[in-house]
Design an enzyme around this catalytic site. Structure first.
Site, PDB file in Angstrom:
ATOM      1  N   HIS A 193     -35.987  13.181  38.971  1.00 50.14           N
ATOM      2  CA  HIS A 193     -35.317  14.673  38.934  1.00 50.14           C
ATOM      3  C   HIS A 193     -35.524  15.340  37.514  1.00 50.14           C
ATOM      4  O   HIS A 193     -36.179  14.667  36.711  1.00 50.14           O
ATOM      5  CB  HIS A 193     -33.754  14.524  38.917  1.00 50.14           C
TER       6      HIS A 193
ATOM      7  N   CYS B 240     -27.847  12.422  37.327  1.00 47.89           N
ATOM      8  CA  CYS B 240     -28.083  13.259  36.123  1.00 47.89           C
ATOM      9  C   CYS B 240     -26.993  13.453  35.143  1.00 47.89           C
ATOM     10  O   CYS B 240     -27.349  13.541  33.981  1.00 47.89           O
ATOM     11  CB  CYS B 240     -29.096  14.418  36.705  1.00 47.89           C
TER      12      CYS B 240
ATOM     13  N   GLU C  35     -34.004  17.011  35.241  1.00 46.45           N
ATOM     14  CA  GLU C  35     -33.161  16.484  34.244  1.00 46.45           C
ATOM     15  C   GLU C  35     -33.401  15.278  33.554  1.00 46.45           C
ATOM     16  O   GLU C  35     -33.395  15.168  32.374  1.00 46.45           O
ATOM     17  CB  GLU C  35     -31.593  16.461  34.588  1.00 46.45           C
TER      18      GLU C  35
ATOM     19  N   CYS D 153     -27.139  16.541  40.031  1.00 43.24           N
ATOM     20  CA  CYS D 153     -26.400  15.523  40.700  1.00 43.24           C
ATOM     21  C   CYS D 153     -25.686  14.350  39.848  1.00 43.24           C
ATOM     22  O   CYS D 153     -25.603  14.525  38.690  1.00 43.24           O
ATOM     23  CB  CYS D 153     -27.610  14.487  41.559  1.00 43.24           C
TER      24      CYS D 153
END
Length: 151
Positions: A78, A109, A80, A106
């Protein structure tokens, strides 16, 4: 002459960062900023040296996995996560920093942000992960939904 606010400025950069994404489902960009200076950026895509989803197809689509579920069944990291990893890779502390993201994070993260010492999160939209928002709220990270600020 009208200058953008700092949040507007960094969110515009996040929109540019996400264009590097190789995810077939959605493009996400992230930026970590401290004292109005960009520390790192990240976008979602396969780890360095691994074939991109754009080339081999989306495993999540093939397995019919709904958005927000079974994050481990994906080739991509991801945005992040990538931004936090880039900081660690180059020896930059993100403690006390702000993270800007083009989409609500999410739960995976969110946990990384909490433990990395992020103190403010500016994001757009929503993501089907109630646990993420619950943990972020409980952690005390300042949360700014940029969509609500722009109105």
């Amino acid at each position: 002459m009208s200058r953008p606010s700092w949040d507007e400025y960094f969110m515009k950069i996040v929109d540019l960062v996400k264009t590097r994404s190789t995810c077939l489902r959605r493009q996400v960009g992230a930026l970590i900023v401290k004292e109005k200076r960009i520390l790192t950026s990240g976008y979602n895509g396969a780890p360095a040296g691994i074939t991109h989803c754009a080339e081999v197809g989306c495993l999540r689509d093939q397995l019919k996995i709904p958005s927000g579920e079974r994050h481990e069944l994906c080739r991509a990291i991801h945005a992040e996560q990538n931004a936090i990893v880039q900081a660690a890779y180059t020896g930059i502390s993100v403690k006390g920093a702000t993270m800007y993201v083009s989409l609500q994070p999410c739960s995976l993260c969110a946990k990384l942000m909490i433990n990395a010492g992020i103190v403010k999160l500016v994001y757009r939209g929503s993501y089907p992960d109630e646990l993420a928002m619950s943990m972020l709220n409980e952690s005390g990270i300042e949360l700014v939904n940029f969509d609500e600020v722009e109105k």
